[in-house]
Write a protein that holds these residues in place. Structure first.
Motif, PDB file in Angstrom:
ATOM      1  N   GLN A  90       0.950  -1.088   0.062  1.00 27.42           N
ATOM      2  CA  GLN A  90      -0.059  -0.096  -0.047  1.00 27.42           C
ATOM      3  C   GLN A  90       1.040   1.199   0.008  1.00 27.42           C
ATOM      4  OE1 GLN A  90       0.444  -1.903   2.604  1.00 27.42           O
ATOM      5  NE2 GLN A  90      -0.017  -0.893   4.396  1.00 27.42           N
ATOM      6  N   GLU A  91       2.264   1.016   0.397  1.00 28.34           N
ATOM      7  CA  GLU A  91       3.168   2.217   0.172  1.00 28.34           C
ATOM      8  C   GLU A  91       4.303   1.865  -0.612  1.00 28.34           C
ATOM      9  OE1 GLU A  91       3.089   5.164   3.607  1.00 28.34           O
ATOM     10  OE2 GLU A  91       2.609   3.315   4.446  1.00 28.34           O
ATOM     11  N   ALA A  92       4.197   1.566  -1.752  1.00 27.10           N
ATOM     12  CA  ALA A  92       5.325   0.933  -2.505  1.00 27.10           C
ATOM     13  C   ALA A  92       6.491   1.683  -2.657  1.00 27.10           C
ATOM     14  CB  ALA A  92       4.756   0.190  -3.844  1.00 27.10           C
ATOM     15  N   LEU A  93       6.313   2.764  -2.233  1.00 27.21           N
ATOM     16  CA  LEU A  93       7.293   3.952  -2.592  1.00 27.21           C
ATOM     17  C   LEU A  93       8.208   4.191  -1.221  1.00 27.21           C
ATOM     18  CD1 LEU A  93       5.695   6.261  -5.210  1.00 27.21           C
ATOM     19  CD2 LEU A  93       7.112   4.162  -5.378  1.00 27.21           C
ATOM     20  N   VAL A  94       7.769   3.539  -0.146  1.00 26.80           N
ATOM     21  CA  VAL A  94       8.450   3.612   0.982  1.00 26.80           C
ATOM     22  C   VAL A  94       9.190   2.492   1.806  1.00 26.80           C
ATOM     23  CG1 VAL A  94       8.128   4.618   3.396  1.00 26.80           C
ATOM     24  CG2 VAL A  94       6.777   5.381   1.574  1.00 26.80           C
ATOM     25  N   LEU A  95      10.261   2.568   2.113  1.00 23.44           N
ATOM     26  CA  LEU A  95      11.073   1.218   2.623  1.00 23.44           C
ATOM     27  C   LEU A  95      11.085   1.487   4.126  1.00 23.44           C
ATOM     28  CD1 LEU A  95      13.236  -0.911   2.383  1.00 23.44           C
ATOM     29  CD2 LEU A  95      15.015   0.617   2.250  1.00 23.44           C
ATOM     30  N   TYR A  96      10.305   0.509   4.965  1.00 20.99           N
ATOM     31  CA  TYR A  96      10.183   0.399   6.176  1.00 20.99           C
ATOM     32  C   TYR A  96      11.519  -0.450   6.833  1.00 20.99           C
ATOM     33  CZ  TYR A  96       5.503   2.300   6.152  1.00 20.99           C
ATOM     34  OH  TYR A  96       4.303   2.973   6.212  1.00 20.99           O
ATOM     35  N   MET A  97      12.169   0.231   7.923  1.00 26.63           N
ATOM     36  CA  MET A  97      13.209  -0.815   8.504  1.00 26.63           C
ATOM     37  C   MET A  97      12.952  -1.195   9.877  1.00 26.63           C
ATOM     38  SD  MET A  97      16.491   0.905   6.821  1.00 26.63           S
ATOM     39  CE  MET A  97      16.835   2.014   8.081  1.00 26.63           C
ATOM     40  N   TYR A  98      12.727  -2.517  10.122  1.00 28.95           N
ATOM     41  CA  TYR A  98      12.471  -2.944  11.515  1.00 28.95           C
ATOM     42  C   TYR A  98      13.636  -3.549  11.922  1.00 28.95           C
ATOM     43  CZ  TYR A  98       7.546  -2.322  10.263  1.00 28.95           C
ATOM     44  OH  TYR A  98       6.403  -2.133   9.787  1.00 28.95           O
ATOM     45  N   GLY A  99      13.694  -3.620  13.484  1.00 30.82           N
ATOM     46  CA  GLY A  99      14.728  -4.393  14.132  1.00 30.82           C
ATOM     47  C   GLY A  99      14.463  -5.900  13.942  1.00 30.82           C
ATOM     48  N   ALA A 100      13.555  -6.484  13.817  1.00 33.09           N
ATOM     49  CA  ALA A 100      13.309  -7.789  13.906  1.00 33.09           C
ATOM     50  C   ALA A 100      11.982  -8.075  13.127  1.00 33.09           C
ATOM     51  CB  ALA A 100      13.352  -8.532  15.166  1.00 33.09           C
ATOM     52  N   PRO A 101      11.698  -9.130  12.540  1.00 34.97           N
ATOM     53  CA  PRO A 101      10.274  -9.231  11.596  1.00 34.97           C
ATOM     54  C   PRO A 101       9.151  -9.343  12.414  1.00 34.97           C
ATOM     55  CG  PRO A 101      12.091 -11.101  11.129  1.00 34.97           C
ATOM     56  CD  PRO A 101      12.527 -10.215  12.250  1.00 34.97           C
ATOM     57  N   GLN A 102       9.018  -9.643  13.825  1.00 35.51           N
ATOM     58  CA  GLN A 102       7.880  -9.234  14.406  1.00 35.51           C
ATOM     59  C   GLN A 102       7.678  -8.130  15.320  1.00 35.51           C
ATOM     60  OE1 GLN A 102       5.339 -11.447  14.552  1.00 35.51           O
ATOM     61  NE2 GLN A 102       5.994 -13.359  13.565  1.00 35.51           N
ATOM     62  N   ASP A 103       8.601  -7.153  15.065  1.00 38.74           N
ATOM     63  CA  ASP A 103       8.555  -6.031  15.876  1.00 38.74           C
ATOM     64  C   ASP A 103       7.354  -5.084  15.369  1.00 38.74           C
ATOM     65  OD1 ASP A 103      10.957  -6.299  17.185  1.00 38.74           O
ATOM     66  OD2 ASP A 103      11.940  -4.879  16.291  1.00 38.74           O
ATOM     67  N   VAL A 104       6.898  -4.373  16.458  1.00 39.05           N
ATOM     68  CA  VAL A 104       5.457  -3.585  16.042  1.00 39.05           C
ATOM     69  C   VAL A 104       5.747  -2.030  15.884  1.00 39.05           C
ATOM     70  CG1 VAL A 104       3.928  -5.242  17.485  1.00 39.05           C
ATOM     71  CG2 VAL A 104       5.022  -3.296  18.721  1.00 39.05           C
ATOM     72  N   LYS A 105       7.026  -1.837  15.745  1.00 39.32           N
ATOM     73  CA  LYS A 105       7.131  -0.422  15.255  1.00 39.32           C
ATOM     74  C   LYS A 105       8.376  -0.228  14.472  1.00 39.32           C
ATOM     75  CE  LYS A 105       7.963   4.281  17.218  1.00 39.32           C
ATOM     76  NZ  LYS A 105       8.152   4.892  18.447  1.00 39.32           N
ATOM     77  N   ALA A 106       8.495   0.407  13.246  1.00 35.58           N
ATOM     78  CA  ALA A 106       9.744   0.529  12.470  1.00 35.58           C
ATOM     79  C   ALA A 106      10.697   1.435  13.107  1.00 35.58           C
ATOM     80  CB  ALA A 106       9.097   1.127  11.130  1.00 35.58           C
ATOM     81  N   LEU A 107      11.838   1.413  12.938  1.00 38.60           N
ATOM     82  CA  LEU A 107      12.921   2.014  13.323  1.00 38.60           C
ATOM     83  C   LEU A 107      12.994   3.276  12.294  1.00 38.60           C
ATOM     84  CD1 LEU A 107      15.893  -0.894  13.604  1.00 38.60           C
ATOM     85  CD2 LEU A 107      14.256   0.409  15.443  1.00 38.60           C
ATOM     86  N   ALA A 108      12.758   3.062  11.253  1.00 34.89           N
ATOM     87  CA  ALA A 108      12.937   4.316  10.391  1.00 34.89           C
ATOM     88  C   ALA A 108      12.150   4.000   8.986  1.00 34.89           C
ATOM     89  CB  ALA A 108      14.225   4.534  10.030  1.00 34.89           C
ATOM     90  N   THR A 109      11.847   5.065   8.141  1.00 36.40           N
ATOM     91  CA  THR A 109      11.391   4.926   6.750  1.00 36.40           C
ATOM     92  C   THR A 109      12.128   5.710   5.933  1.00 36.40           C
ATOM     93  OG1 THR A 109       9.782   6.468   7.295  1.00 36.40           O
ATOM     94  CG2 THR A 109       8.800   4.121   7.698  1.00 36.40           C
ATOM     95  N   ILE A 110      12.091   5.058   4.750  1.00 31.24           N
ATOM     96  CA  ILE A 110      12.924   6.012   3.681  1.00 31.24           C
ATOM     97  C   ILE A 110      11.905   6.005   2.624  1.00 31.24           C
ATOM     98  CG2 ILE A 110      15.045   6.072   2.065  1.00 31.24           C
ATOM     99  CD1 ILE A 110      16.235   4.187   3.882  1.00 31.24           C
ATOM    100  N   PRO A 111      11.283   7.376   2.336  1.00 35.39           N
ATOM    101  CA  PRO A 111      10.708   7.636   1.113  1.00 35.39           C
ATOM    102  C   PRO A 111      11.454   7.580  -0.015  1.00 35.39           C
ATOM    103  CG  PRO A 111      10.649   9.644   2.587  1.00 35.39           C
ATOM    104  CD  PRO A 111      11.764   8.514   2.928  1.00 35.39           C
ATOM    105  N   LEU A 112      11.387   6.593  -0.896  1.00 40.18           N
ATOM    106  CA  LEU A 112      12.211   6.210  -2.000  1.00 40.18           C
ATOM    107  C   LEU A 112      12.257   7.236  -3.068  1.00 40.18           C
ATOM    108  CD1 LEU A 112      11.985   2.543  -1.822  1.00 40.18           C
ATOM    109  CD2 LEU A 112      13.621   3.593  -1.062  1.00 40.18           C
ATOM    110  N   LEU A 113      11.204   7.974  -3.309  1.00 37.57           N
ATOM    111  CA  LEU A 113      11.305   8.765  -4.564  1.00 37.57           C
ATOM    112  C   LEU A 113      12.113   9.763  -4.476  1.00 37.57           C
ATOM    113  CD1 LEU A 113       9.300   9.493  -6.816  1.00 37.57           C
ATOM    114  CD2 LEU A 113       8.093  10.977  -5.495  1.00 37.57           C
TER     115      LEU A 113
END
Length: 208
Positions: A128-151
């Motif tokens: 649903q946000e194919a232009l944003v890269l989400y980064m998590y510490g682990a696959p089950q984490d409930v909050k992203a550490l950071a997001t990078i809008p790739l555009l």
């Protein structure tokens, strides 16, 4: 997925393993040396900190004995709702498992920012946000550490370091993000998606 509300307490949940999370799955408090006590909610199986596991409810699957449960399950089981919980989750609050299950691509990548050391991150580009890269510490984490809008980022896929041959870089004016995949095939999958995203085009799903 956690048991649906109607089934809470009626059947034993799948336990999320301690090493699948780096933070409490309810209040997002990181587990560190001080708060390393991890508790499992006996109703939904989530890993929570001591503050969030300070509730008890009678669970049907355990002969109606009192068991430790998290705040959310407690409210559901005793039948009261918490209107606070219904407030919109912020952008970083989307659960990794939810995003990963509906993503263009997701995998572990090594990540480096500026001159910090490389670290492993669970990276996801949601459909649903194919232009944003989400980064998590682990696959089950409930909050992203950071997001990078790739555009608008520039992609540099020539590896600079011999130790991490499958690396690539994203740069935009002063911000530089370096990534490295475990193998060339994975790197190419990510690049295929990112090359489109930086131009604002929606990438094809790579998760098959």
């Amino acid at each position: 997925p956690p048991p649906q509300n109607a089934e809470l307490g009626k059947r034993a949940p799948r336990w999320i393993r301690d090493n699948e999370v780096t933070m409490c799955m309810k209040c997002k408090e990181p587990f560190n040396a001080l708060t390393r006590r991890r508790h499992h909610c006996r109703a939904c199986g989530h890993v929570v900190c001591w503050k969030c596991s300070d509730y008890k409810a009678h669970l049907e699957y355990d002969g109606n004995k009192l068991n430790k449960v998290c705040k959310d399950c407690y409210h559901v089981i005793i039948g009261c709702t918490d209107s606070e919980e219904k407030k919109r989750k912020g952008i970083l609050e989307i659960e990794s498992a939810e995003v990963s299950g509906n993503s263009v691509i997701c995998s572990f990548l090594q990540y480096m920012e500026k001159s910090k050391p490389w670290q492993k991150a669970w990276c996801v580009i949601p459909k649903q946000e194919a232009l944003v890269l989400y980064m998590y510490g682990a696959p089950q984490d409930v909050k992203a550490l950071a997001t990078i809008p790739l555009l608008g980022y520039t992609v540099d896929d020539t590896p600079k370091s011999a130790d991490l041959p499958h690396s690539f870089k994203l740069t935009q004016s002063k911000s530089v993000h370096s990534f490295a995949a475990d193998n060339e095939e994975l790197k190419q999958k990510w690049l295929k998606v990112i090359h489109l995203a930086v131009k604002g085009e929606t990438p094809e799903c790579q998760n098959e």
